[in-house]
Design an enzyme around this catalytic site. Structure first.
Site, PDB file in Angstrom:
ATOM      1  N   HIS A 139       0.859  -1.200   0.000  1.00  0.00           N
ATOM      2  CA  HIS A 139       0.000   0.000   0.000  1.00  0.00           C
ATOM      3  C   HIS A 139       0.890   1.243   0.000  1.00  0.00           C
ATOM      4  O   HIS A 139       0.711   2.155  -0.795  1.00  0.00           O
ATOM      5  CB  HIS A 139      -0.912  -0.043   1.211  1.00  0.00           C
ATOM      6  CG  HIS A 139      -1.789   1.163   1.381  1.00  0.00           C
ATOM      7  ND1 HIS A 139      -2.811   1.475   0.521  1.00  0.00           N
ATOM      8  CD2 HIS A 139      -1.776   2.142   2.329  1.00  0.00           C
ATOM      9  CE1 HIS A 139      -3.400   2.594   0.932  1.00  0.00           C
ATOM     10  NE2 HIS A 139      -2.795   3.017   2.025  1.00  0.00           N
ATOM     11  N   ASP A 174      -3.664  -0.180   6.360  1.00  0.00           N
ATOM     12  CA  ASP A 174      -4.359  -0.281   5.074  1.00  0.00           C
ATOM     13  C   ASP A 174      -3.791  -1.396   4.206  1.00  0.00           C
ATOM     14  O   ASP A 174      -3.859  -1.328   2.982  1.00  0.00           O
ATOM     15  CB  ASP A 174      -4.244   1.051   4.303  1.00  0.00           C
ATOM     16  CG  ASP A 174      -5.141   2.129   4.887  1.00  0.00           C
ATOM     17  OD1 ASP A 174      -5.940   1.835   5.785  1.00  0.00           O
ATOM     18  OD2 ASP A 174      -5.026   3.286   4.422  1.00  0.00           O
TER      19      ASP A 174
HETATM   20 ZN   LIG Z   1      -3.299   4.506   3.501  1.00  0.00          ZN
END
Ligand SMILES: [Zn+2]
Length: 262
Positions: free
Chosen positions: A116, A135
């Site tokens: 990410h 994330d």
């Molecule tokens: Zn992020």
């Protein structure tokens, strides 16, 4: 001072769909990815907690934006990824290191999980079986590849899949329903996905969070952990999105498909 309680994790909703995670024992607290200081301060005040540490997974503003305000009146450590530059981080971390928080009796192991972002890390509370994955992994999905490669992301997700099945997955966004709608398309015959989507829709209709999930649930229902499954490969090939069956190519095709899925 309020009474000491068993160590627990509380969700602090922020922005449109973020969850900031507050780890506390009724007296002391650590916060994971405080993108906004105000809801964290409100939670600390209402639960009568002392903030002792900040833990960051990556540099995006919706994860780190509250650090300056939260540290303004406090002398507390700010942990974060060694391979990303984030203002306020004074305890840079990479895989193999541990975070020890004596006031909470909590030890967290660090995993490098690039994909990410280039330096993204995750925290695993081995004793409690909690994963704070930022994330990188979501309920039913995974983060977009803004800075890393499909090869890196598959290796990162594999580290999570290797954790015990009952490890709770504390991801940073409420994306579950849209992720599972995609998962149904990616693996139409998987009844666990259909059942999970139904449950997630019911939970959201009642205003409930669909997270945390568990590593075991993700292994059964998350296409980004299931890109080696023949049914997923077949769906990619049928849609003209994949030639052959190389696993990393399948993962990349799945991620591309999700980016444009509505
Ligand atoms: Zn992020």
């Amino acid at each position: 001072m309020s009474a000491k309680q068993p160590l627990q994790v509380t969700a602090i909703p922020a922005f449109a769909d973020n969850y900031l995670w507050l780890i506390h024992d009724g007296q002391h607290a650590a916060v994971v990815d405080p993108g906004d200081a105000a809801p964290v301060e409100a939670a600390l005040a209402s639960l009568n907690l002392t903030l002792d540490a900040i833990l960051l997974t990556h540099h995006h503003a919706d994860h780190a934006g509250g650090v300056a305000a939260l540290t303004a009146g406090r002398t507390i450590p700010v942990y974060g990824p060694a391979r990303e530059r984030i203002a306020g981080v004074d305890r840079p971390l990479s895989e193999g290191q541990q975070v020890v928080l004596p006031s909470l009796g909590l030890t967290l192991s660090v995993l490098d999980v690039p994909g990410h972002t280039a330096g993204h890390i995750a925290y695993v509370a081995t004793g409690q079986r909690w994963l704070f994955c930022g994330d990188t992994l979501f309920a039913g999905g995974c983060g977009r590849l803004f800075e890393g490669t499909p090869q890196q992301m598959t290796a990162s997700l594999q580290k999570f899949a290797a954790l015990p099945d009952d490890t709770a997955v504390y991801c940073a966004h409420e994306y579950t329903v849209s992720n599972l709608r995609f998962a149904v398309a990616a693996e139409p015959g998987n009844v666990h996905i259909a059942e999970r989507l139904e449950q997630a829709q019911q939970d959201r209709a009642r205003g409930l969070a669909t997270v945390p999930s568990t590593v075991g649930i993700e292994k059964r229902t998350n296409p980004f952990l299931r890109y080696r499954e023949p049914a997923v490969i077949a769906a990619l090939q049928a849609g003209g999105r994949l030639n052959g069956n190389d696993p990393v190519a399948a993962f990349a095709a799945l991620r591309e498909w999700k980016n444009s899925f509505r």
